[in-house]
Design a protein around this motif. Sequence first.
Motif, short mmCIF file in Angstrom:
data_model
loop_
_atom_site.label_atom_id
_atom_site.label_comp_id
_atom_site.label_asym_id
_atom_site.label_seq_id
_atom_site.Cartn_x
_atom_site.Cartn_y
_atom_site.Cartn_z
N ILE A 280 0.69 -1.15 -0.02
CA ILE A 280 0.02 0.00 -0.01
C ILE A 280 0.80 1.14 0.03
CG2 ILE A 280 -1.51 1.31 1.38
CD1 ILE A 280 -3.06 -1.07 2.29
N GLU A 281 1.97 1.39 0.74
CA GLU A 281 2.78 2.46 0.82
C GLU A 281 3.45 2.71 -0.52
OE1 GLU A 281 5.33 5.27 2.13
OE2 GLU A 281 3.52 4.67 2.92
N ILE A 282 3.85 1.69 -1.17
CA ILE A 282 4.40 1.72 -2.53
C ILE A 282 3.75 2.18 -3.56
CG2 ILE A 282 5.90 0.66 -4.31
CD1 ILE A 282 7.16 -1.01 -1.84
N GLU A 283 2.43 1.46 -3.64
CA GLU A 283 1.67 1.48 -4.73
C GLU A 283 0.66 2.87 -4.50
OE1 GLU A 283 -0.16 -1.82 -6.27
OE2 GLU A 283 1.98 -2.93 -6.25
N SER A 284 0.27 2.84 -3.46
CA SER A 284 -0.94 4.10 -2.91
C SER A 284 -2.24 3.82 -3.79
CB SER A 284 -0.30 5.48 -3.23
OG SER A 284 0.78 5.81 -2.09
N PRO A 285 -2.71 2.58 -3.81
CA PRO A 285 -4.02 2.33 -4.71
C PRO A 285 -4.93 3.10 -4.31
CG PRO A 285 -3.75 0.39 -3.01
CD PRO A 285 -2.53 1.45 -2.80
N GLU A 286 -5.89 3.31 -5.34
CA GLU A 286 -7.02 4.31 -5.16
C GLU A 286 -7.95 3.54 -5.04
OE1 GLU A 286 -10.02 7.36 -7.30
OE2 GLU A 286 -7.72 7.19 -7.95
N VAL A 287 -8.73 3.17 -3.75
CA VAL A 287 -9.58 1.90 -3.58
C VAL A 287 -11.05 2.91 -3.53
CG1 VAL A 287 -10.47 0.30 -2.15
CG2 VAL A 287 -8.03 0.62 -2.24
N PRO A 288 -11.96 2.49 -4.57
CA PRO A 288 -13.31 3.24 -4.39
C PRO A 288 -13.97 2.84 -3.40
CG PRO A 288 -12.66 2.55 -6.84
CD PRO A 288 -11.54 1.86 -5.85
N GLU A 289 -14.64 3.91 -2.95
CA GLU A 289 -15.33 3.59 -1.46
C GLU A 289 -16.42 2.28 -1.53
OE1 GLU A 289 -18.44 3.57 1.50
OE2 GLU A 289 -18.82 3.94 -0.66
N PRO A 290 -17.02 1.93 -2.68
CA PRO A 290 -18.00 0.84 -2.78
C PRO A 290 -17.17 -0.22 -2.34
CG PRO A 290 -18.31 2.47 -4.45
CD PRO A 290 -17.33 2.91 -3.95
N PHE A 291 -15.84 -0.50 -2.49
CA PHE A 291 -15.36 -1.66 -2.34
C PHE A 291 -14.58 -1.80 -0.75
CE2 PHE A 291 -14.09 -1.21 -7.12
CZ PHE A 291 -15.08 -1.99 -7.49
N HIS A 292 -14.68 -0.56 -0.16
CA HIS A 292 -14.03 -0.66 1.22
C HIS A 292 -14.50 -1.74 2.22
CE1 HIS A 292 -12.58 3.84 1.35
NE2 HIS A 292 -12.27 3.06 0.17
N ALA A 293 -15.97 -1.75 2.23
CA ALA A 293 -16.52 -2.78 3.30
C ALA A 293 -15.97 -4.19 2.80
CB ALA A 293 -17.90 -2.91 3.13
N ALA A 294 -15.85 -4.71 1.51
CA ALA A 294 -15.51 -6.03 1.38
C ALA A 294 -14.07 -6.21 1.42
CB ALA A 294 -15.74 -6.06 -0.30
N ILE A 295 -13.12 -5.18 1.32
CA ILE A 295 -11.78 -5.23 1.81
C ILE A 295 -11.47 -5.32 3.11
CG2 ILE A 295 -9.56 -4.14 1.64
CD1 ILE A 295 -10.22 -3.06 -1.45
N LEU A 296 -12.54 -4.61 3.96
CA LEU A 296 -12.20 -4.75 5.34
C LEU A 296 -12.66 -5.89 5.69
CD1 LEU A 296 -13.43 -1.18 6.26
CD2 LEU A 296 -11.02 -2.01 6.52
N GLU A 297 -13.65 -6.61 5.10
CA GLU A 297 -14.02 -7.93 5.56
C GLU A 297 -13.16 -9.07 5.12
OE1 GLU A 297 -18.09 -11.10 5.10
OE2 GLU A 297 -17.73 -9.16 3.37
#
Length: 216
Positions: A104-121
């Motif tokens: 994450i630190e190297i790539e700084s991906p832009e994660v759209p908000e609709p995907f946040h919940a699934a990534i946290l899960e």
Amino acid sequence: MGINILRSSIKIERQIDEFLNEISEAGLIFKSGTESYLAGDAEGFRAKLDNITLREHRGDELRRTIETALYSKTLIPESRGDVLELLESMDYLLGGFKGALWRIEIESPEVPEPFHAAILELSDNVVKTAEAIVLSARAFFKDLSTITNHMHKVSFWETECDKIVSRLQRDIFREPSLRLSHKMQLRDYVRGLDKIADKAEDVADKLAIYVIKRSL
């Protein structure tokens, strides 16, 4: 079956406990760091990154110390190879958690908000998979009679991770607003998280063999 494999060395048993603690703590830091990044908390994320780097360094030191002691003190010669292989495999999990935050630190991906919940899960279930194998490893060293209480949970949580990753990848590639390169970056990111859970399951498979060998 309930005999402590390291009963002859309380010091090494304590060091292995500390090593496993580092893996558990790294999982929690990884999860918290992911939450900080998605929330836009750059300072909090950086603190988690620094912390997990220290944990990984400490875990490597402990693993090398334990391995040296197992050889120099000729402890558990009948199980030493299995123990060394187990420690190496568990160390991969520690590195995997650190690597996920550094990606994450190297790539700084832009994660759209609709995907946040699934990534946290997904992150939560990855940590649960790793914690189940940590508890299984503790039981292997201390009391084999309790290991089945934890081993089956590794496969359960790893399967849950696979489900989330499949759903996430489908949703990512069906999102028309994203460029193909952006989709591929997000796909690789979630696959990288899933690999940590996959490794935990691989460790569980090896551990099952070690348990059989010790019961013979």
